[in-house]
Every structure is written in structure tokens, then in C-alpha cells.
Design a protein around this motif. Sequence first.
Motif, PDB file in Angstrom:
ATOM      1  N   LEU A  87       0.871  -1.203   0.054  1.00 47.63           N
ATOM      2  CA  LEU A  87      -0.024   0.112  -0.016  1.00 47.63           C
ATOM      3  C   LEU A  87       0.839   1.256   0.030  1.00 47.63           C
ATOM      4  CD1 LEU A  87      -3.204   1.104   0.649  1.00 47.63           C
ATOM      5  CD2 LEU A  87      -2.280   1.528   2.862  1.00 47.63           C
ATOM      6  N   VAL A  88       0.565   2.163  -0.644  1.00 42.37           N
ATOM      7  CA  VAL A  88       1.328   3.448  -1.000  1.00 42.37           C
ATOM      8  C   VAL A  88       0.070   4.650  -0.877  1.00 42.37           C
ATOM      9  CG1 VAL A  88       2.744   4.907  -2.096  1.00 42.37           C
ATOM     10  CG2 VAL A  88       2.823   2.386  -2.650  1.00 42.37           C
ATOM     11  N   PHE A  89       0.356   5.789   0.290  1.00 41.12           N
ATOM     12  CA  PHE A  89      -0.400   6.652   0.316  1.00 41.12           C
ATOM     13  C   PHE A  89       0.031   8.126   0.236  1.00 41.12           C
ATOM     14  CE2 PHE A  89       1.062   5.377   4.659  1.00 41.12           C
ATOM     15  CZ  PHE A  89       1.615   6.677   5.081  1.00 41.12           C
ATOM     16  N   CYS A  90      -0.281   8.898  -0.343  1.00 44.67           N
ATOM     17  CA  CYS A  90      -0.019  10.410  -0.285  1.00 44.67           C
ATOM     18  C   CYS A  90      -1.137  11.168  -0.071  1.00 44.67           C
ATOM     19  CB  CYS A  90       0.496  10.747  -1.993  1.00 44.67           C
ATOM     20  SG  CYS A  90       1.033  12.460  -2.159  1.00 44.67           S
ATOM     21  N   ASN A  91      -1.149  11.763   1.122  1.00 52.84           N
ATOM     22  CA  ASN A  91      -2.009  12.567   1.724  1.00 52.84           C
ATOM     23  C   ASN A  91      -1.751  13.896   1.912  1.00 52.84           C
ATOM     24  OD1 ASN A  91      -3.311  10.175   2.238  1.00 52.84           O
ATOM     25  ND2 ASN A  91      -3.006   9.800   4.290  1.00 52.84           N
ATOM     26  N   SER A  92      -2.598  15.023   1.681  1.00 57.95           N
ATOM     27  CA  SER A  92      -2.326  16.282   1.664  1.00 57.95           C
ATOM     28  C   SER A  92      -2.424  16.710   2.992  1.00 57.95           C
ATOM     29  CB  SER A  92      -3.426  17.131   0.917  1.00 57.95           C
ATOM     30  OG  SER A  92      -3.445  18.407   0.949  1.00 57.95           O
ATOM     31  N   VAL A  93      -1.351  17.541   3.540  1.00 55.94           N
ATOM     32  CA  VAL A  93      -1.574  18.290   4.764  1.00 55.94           C
ATOM     33  C   VAL A  93      -2.159  19.562   4.627  1.00 55.94           C
ATOM     34  CG1 VAL A  93      -0.102  19.256   6.919  1.00 55.94           C
ATOM     35  CG2 VAL A  93       0.493  17.095   5.462  1.00 55.94           C
ATOM     36  N   VAL A  94      -1.362  20.599   4.042  1.00 60.80           N
ATOM     37  CA  VAL A  94      -1.914  21.859   3.523  1.00 60.80           C
ATOM     38  C   VAL A  94      -1.838  21.826   1.967  1.00 60.80           C
ATOM     39  CG1 VAL A  94      -2.126  22.988   5.674  1.00 60.80           C
ATOM     40  CG2 VAL A  94      -0.073  23.014   4.315  1.00 60.80           C
ATOM     41  N   GLY A  95      -2.082  22.988   1.308  1.00 69.00           N
ATOM     42  CA  GLY A  95      -1.718  23.219  -0.179  1.00 69.00           C
ATOM     43  C   GLY A  95      -0.518  22.479  -0.630  1.00 69.00           C
ATOM     44  N   ASN A  96       0.577  22.908  -0.152  1.00 72.32           N
ATOM     45  CA  ASN A  96       1.769  22.302  -0.934  1.00 72.32           C
ATOM     46  C   ASN A  96       2.511  21.143  -0.048  1.00 72.32           C
ATOM     47  OD1 ASN A  96       2.750  24.119   1.069  1.00 72.32           O
ATOM     48  ND2 ASN A  96       4.413  24.934  -0.258  1.00 72.32           N
ATOM     49  N   GLU A  97       1.882  20.524   1.051  1.00 74.38           N
ATOM     50  CA  GLU A  97       2.598  19.825   1.757  1.00 74.38           C
ATOM     51  C   GLU A  97       1.945  18.375   1.916  1.00 74.38           C
ATOM     52  OE1 GLU A  97       3.304  20.949   5.859  1.00 74.38           O
ATOM     53  OE2 GLU A  97       3.757  23.100   5.386  1.00 74.38           O
ATOM     54  N   HIS A  98       2.723  17.477   1.606  1.00 77.15           N
ATOM     55  CA  HIS A  98       2.259  16.093   1.325  1.00 77.15           C
ATOM     56  C   HIS A  98       3.158  15.028   2.350  1.00 77.15           C
ATOM     57  CE1 HIS A  98       0.609  18.079  -2.243  1.00 77.15           C
ATOM     58  NE2 HIS A  98      -0.352  17.007  -2.197  1.00 77.15           N
ATOM     59  N   VAL A  99       2.357  14.096   2.752  1.00 81.15           N
ATOM     60  CA  VAL A  99       3.106  13.091   3.558  1.00 81.15           C
ATOM     61  C   VAL A  99       2.952  11.624   2.774  1.00 81.15           C
ATOM     62  CG1 VAL A  99       1.271  12.442   4.955  1.00 81.15           C
ATOM     63  CG2 VAL A  99       3.480  11.722   5.621  1.00 81.15           C
ATOM     64  N   VAL A 100       3.921  11.253   2.282  1.00 83.72           N
ATOM     65  CA  VAL A 100       3.844   9.985   1.615  1.00 83.72           C
ATOM     66  C   VAL A 100       4.420   8.643   2.379  1.00 83.72           C
ATOM     67  CG1 VAL A 100       4.838   8.750  -0.533  1.00 83.72           C
ATOM     68  CG2 VAL A 100       4.562  11.113  -0.705  1.00 83.72           C
ATOM     69  N   GLY A 101       3.868   7.470   2.182  1.00 81.98           N
ATOM     70  CA  GLY A 101       4.198   6.422   3.000  1.00 81.98           C
ATOM     71  C   GLY A 101       4.212   5.179   2.216  1.00 81.98           C
ATOM     72  N   PHE A 102       4.829   3.963   2.716  1.00 84.56           N
ATOM     73  CA  PHE A 102       4.869   2.687   1.869  1.00 84.56           C
ATOM     74  C   PHE A 102       4.594   1.895   3.214  1.00 84.56           C
ATOM     75  CE2 PHE A 102       7.302   5.494  -0.545  1.00 84.56           C
ATOM     76  CZ  PHE A 102       7.102   5.086  -2.115  1.00 84.56           C
ATOM     77  N   ALA A 103       3.596   0.957   2.717  1.00 84.42           N
ATOM     78  CA  ALA A 103       3.502  -0.292   3.746  1.00 84.42           C
ATOM     79  C   ALA A 103       3.263  -1.382   3.164  1.00 84.42           C
ATOM     80  CB  ALA A 103       2.092   0.157   4.514  1.00 84.42           C
ATOM     81  N   ALA A 104       3.760  -2.688   3.845  1.00 83.55           N
ATOM     82  CA  ALA A 104       3.589  -3.815   3.498  1.00 83.55           C
ATOM     83  C   ALA A 104       2.196  -4.184   3.625  1.00 83.55           C
ATOM     84  CB  ALA A 104       4.604  -4.893   4.022  1.00 83.55           C
ATOM     85  N   VAL A 105       1.630  -5.001   2.732  1.00 83.79           N
ATOM     86  CA  VAL A 105       0.248  -5.824   3.043  1.00 83.79           C
ATOM     87  C   VAL A 105       0.617  -7.252   3.635  1.00 83.79           C
ATOM     88  CG1 VAL A 105      -1.732  -6.610   1.825  1.00 83.79           C
ATOM     89  CG2 VAL A 105      -0.720  -4.663   1.064  1.00 83.79           C
ATOM     90  N   PRO A 106      -0.094  -7.471   4.778  1.00 88.61           N
ATOM     91  CA  PRO A 106       0.206  -8.808   5.475  1.00 88.61           C
ATOM     92  C   PRO A 106      -0.568  -9.940   4.532  1.00 88.61           C
ATOM     93  CG  PRO A 106      -1.714  -7.465   6.536  1.00 88.61           C
ATOM     94  CD  PRO A 106      -1.070  -6.640   5.520  1.00 88.61           C
ATOM     95  N   GLY A 107       0.083 -10.933   4.556  1.00 88.02           N
ATOM     96  CA  GLY A 107      -0.204 -12.315   4.056  1.00 88.02           C
ATOM     97  C   GLY A 107      -0.306 -12.395   2.336  1.00 88.02           C
ATOM     98  N   THR A 108      -0.722 -13.291   1.962  1.00 85.85           N
ATOM     99  CA  THR A 108      -0.671 -13.357   0.305  1.00 85.85           C
ATOM    100  C   THR A 108      -1.952 -13.192  -0.235  1.00 85.85           C
ATOM    101  OG1 THR A 108       1.228 -15.055   0.403  1.00 85.85           O
ATOM    102  CG2 THR A 108      -0.092 -14.750  -1.718  1.00 85.85           C
ATOM    103  N   ASP A 109      -1.871 -12.076  -1.108  1.00 84.14           N
ATOM    104  CA  ASP A 109      -3.247 -11.782  -1.859  1.00 84.14           C
ATOM    105  C   ASP A 109      -3.414 -12.732  -2.979  1.00 84.14           C
ATOM    106  OD1 ASP A 109      -5.346 -10.469  -2.620  1.00 84.14           O
ATOM    107  OD2 ASP A 109      -4.505  -8.491  -2.694  1.00 84.14           O
ATOM    108  N   THR A 110      -4.309 -13.378  -3.150  1.00 88.87           N
ATOM    109  CA  THR A 110      -4.929 -14.209  -4.154  1.00 88.87           C
ATOM    110  C   THR A 110      -6.083 -13.938  -4.694  1.00 88.87           C
ATOM    111  OG1 THR A 110      -5.584 -15.946  -2.731  1.00 88.87           O
ATOM    112  CG2 THR A 110      -3.093 -16.066  -3.415  1.00 88.87           C
ATOM    113  N   ALA A 111      -6.828 -13.153  -3.909  1.00 92.23           N
ATOM    114  CA  ALA A 111      -8.310 -12.624  -4.421  1.00 92.23           C
ATOM    115  C   ALA A 111      -8.241 -12.045  -5.761  1.00 92.23           C
ATOM    116  CB  ALA A 111      -9.080 -11.814  -3.407  1.00 92.23           C
ATOM    117  N   PRO A 112      -9.269 -12.098  -6.581  1.00 86.00           N
ATOM    118  CA  PRO A 112      -9.295 -11.601  -7.880  1.00 86.00           C
ATOM    119  C   PRO A 112      -9.281 -10.066  -7.992  1.00 86.00           C
ATOM    120  CG  PRO A 112     -11.513 -12.377  -7.435  1.00 86.00           C
ATOM    121  CD  PRO A 112     -10.626 -12.879  -6.580  1.00 86.00           C
TER     122      PRO A 112
END
Length: 333
Positions: A115-140
Motif C-alpha cells: 500500500l502506498v499513500f500520499c495525503n495532503s496536509v495543506v496546499g503544498n505539503e504532503h506526507v507519503v508512506g509505503f506499507a507492506a500488506v500482510p499475507g498473500t493476496d490471491t483474491a481476484p
Amino acid sequence: MTDPELHDVLIEETAEQDVPGFLKKRDLCRGLLLGGGGVYHVAHYTTGVLDFALDLLAHPSTPVPGDETTPQEQRDVYRRVGAQLVYRVSELNRRLGELHSGALIRTVVQTRAGLVFCNSVVGNEHVVGFAAVPGTDTAPVADPARVSLVDQAAAHAATDLRRLLRQRSQNPGGWEGEVVDEPLPTSAPTDGFQPHLTGSSTPDEAVMAALRPGCLHYLSHHRAGEQAWAVDILGHPDLDTFFNRGVTVADRRDRYQRLAGDLSLLALQVSRDLRRAVAGDVTRLVLDVEMGAVYHYRLSADDYLVGVTLDQDRVAVADQEMAAVARRLTRPA
């Protein structure tokens, strides 16, 4: 992962021009990393330029991007990819302006691996993060529930960063709304309202039931670059307040139609932006604006579903509904 393990491998780096105002912001981002939810890299950007970054890349559970071998090479990859995502989000914000639904406040990108997120704080400020998804995703199709805790934590962190600037919450994700666990409907609405339908085919009754004033308001299914069908309840009386002289029901419908046709390419562009850091194609893309959200769910290589809600308090509920509709569309006949 336990807190001591995370503390031992935590690395913090600040851009050359550090400022006192970064201290409290860094503290909040550190808390997001040490929460143990799977986030392993967080960076704060101003106008697309890195302010500071924190990571847990030395932890054995952290995925290694591409062919990079040293932790510093990996950090450089995440920083560059994060800056590219901020640029892409800024472009998307301009593209979404024609919807007249407010600024893009939260962008969520889900793949089978992360999962990757990019969330706005105010107009020109952003926080970006990377997260691992638990388990193996085999769903369609993507399941937002698999990453919901991380998604919520990231949204709350953006709100806390805003509060440092004396700004009120924009309710990213709609998790601050009164109703976030509304049960899925089992039948079509019974109020006599007829949804607006276009396209060469017709969705089944269960798909139509996903459209209601307190949830999804627009759905569009695309196959092989063509729209199979689009259905909406934008003309429902309960949604009257979302329209005015400048934006009519027909205006919104036309703009969603154009955006839906473009989202496959936009999702592909985001996939390419992230490829060096995150494995796999984008399976779920959420563009959360001040007034609702736009969703893109990948069903197969040339098949995708687009949805829209105008209700900010129901963004998470509508996301769950999108996943349910997507699963139905991928179910064998």
C-alpha cells in the motif's frame, strides 16, 4: 514486530535545510512508523521537495525494492518515487478540479504486495508512506479491509499534521463520520427512483443495489477500452444539495464519464511511477477529495470498475461497496 525491534532499526534523515517546524512533524511521522501497522517508510515533502524521511528498511520484514543492494540505495529509491508520486498527485488534483468536488486530500494506491499513500496536509505539503500488506493476496480484486488499519492510521496522521498548523480535519477516508459500518444492501432501493443507465449492457440487480444516497452514486464498468455500462443516481432528490447553477446533474455525469474513460491510463501511469519501489500493478486507486471520492478497481488486464461517492462521511463505506461490486463482476457466470 515489537516496539523495541522497530526502535532499533529506525533511521531518520532530514534534508540539508532543516527548520525548527519539522521537529513536531517528524514526531508524528515517527509515531506512524512505530505503530507496528506495516508502514516502513514515511517522507514529508513541501512543493515536491523532500523535507525529511524516516524508515525501517533495516528490519527483515521490509520488502527490498528492485535490484538495490544497500539500505542507502533503497532509501534513495523510496525518496525519488515518493517525490514522483507527489508530482503525480498534484497533476491529478488539477485534473479533478473540473469535478468541483474540492481538492484531492488523500490518494491510496494498493497492489497485491503493498500500500502506498500520499495525503495532503495543506496546499503544498504532503506526507507519503509505503506499507507492506500482510499475507498473500490471491483474491481476484483488491480488498480494502486488508489495508484498512494502515489507511486509517495514515489519514489520522495527516489530520494531526494539519492540527499543528491550526487547521481543521478534512475527514480523509470519512472515518470521522457517524456511520462507517453500514451493512451492505441485499436488494434494490424501493423508493421508486429510477437510476440513469447508459451503455451497451445492463448491470444486474445486485450491482444496482449498491447505488443509494448514503453510499455510491455512480458506477462505470469498462472492458477492452470501452464502457460496457454506466449507472448513477445523481438525480436522486436526496443528492440535490450537491448541485448548483454551475454544476448540474448532467454536468457531473458528463465529467465522471470522461474521467472514467481516463482512469485506466492514470492507474497505469501511477503503476509505472511506483514500479521501482512496489511490486505489482495497481489493483485499487482511491482519489479522496474534499467532497467524496473516486475509486478505480482493476478487475483484469483490460477490465476495470470506476465508482464515485459525493458524501465525505461515507467514503470508507462506499469503498467497501466498490469491492463487493468488483467481486461480483469477477465471479464466474
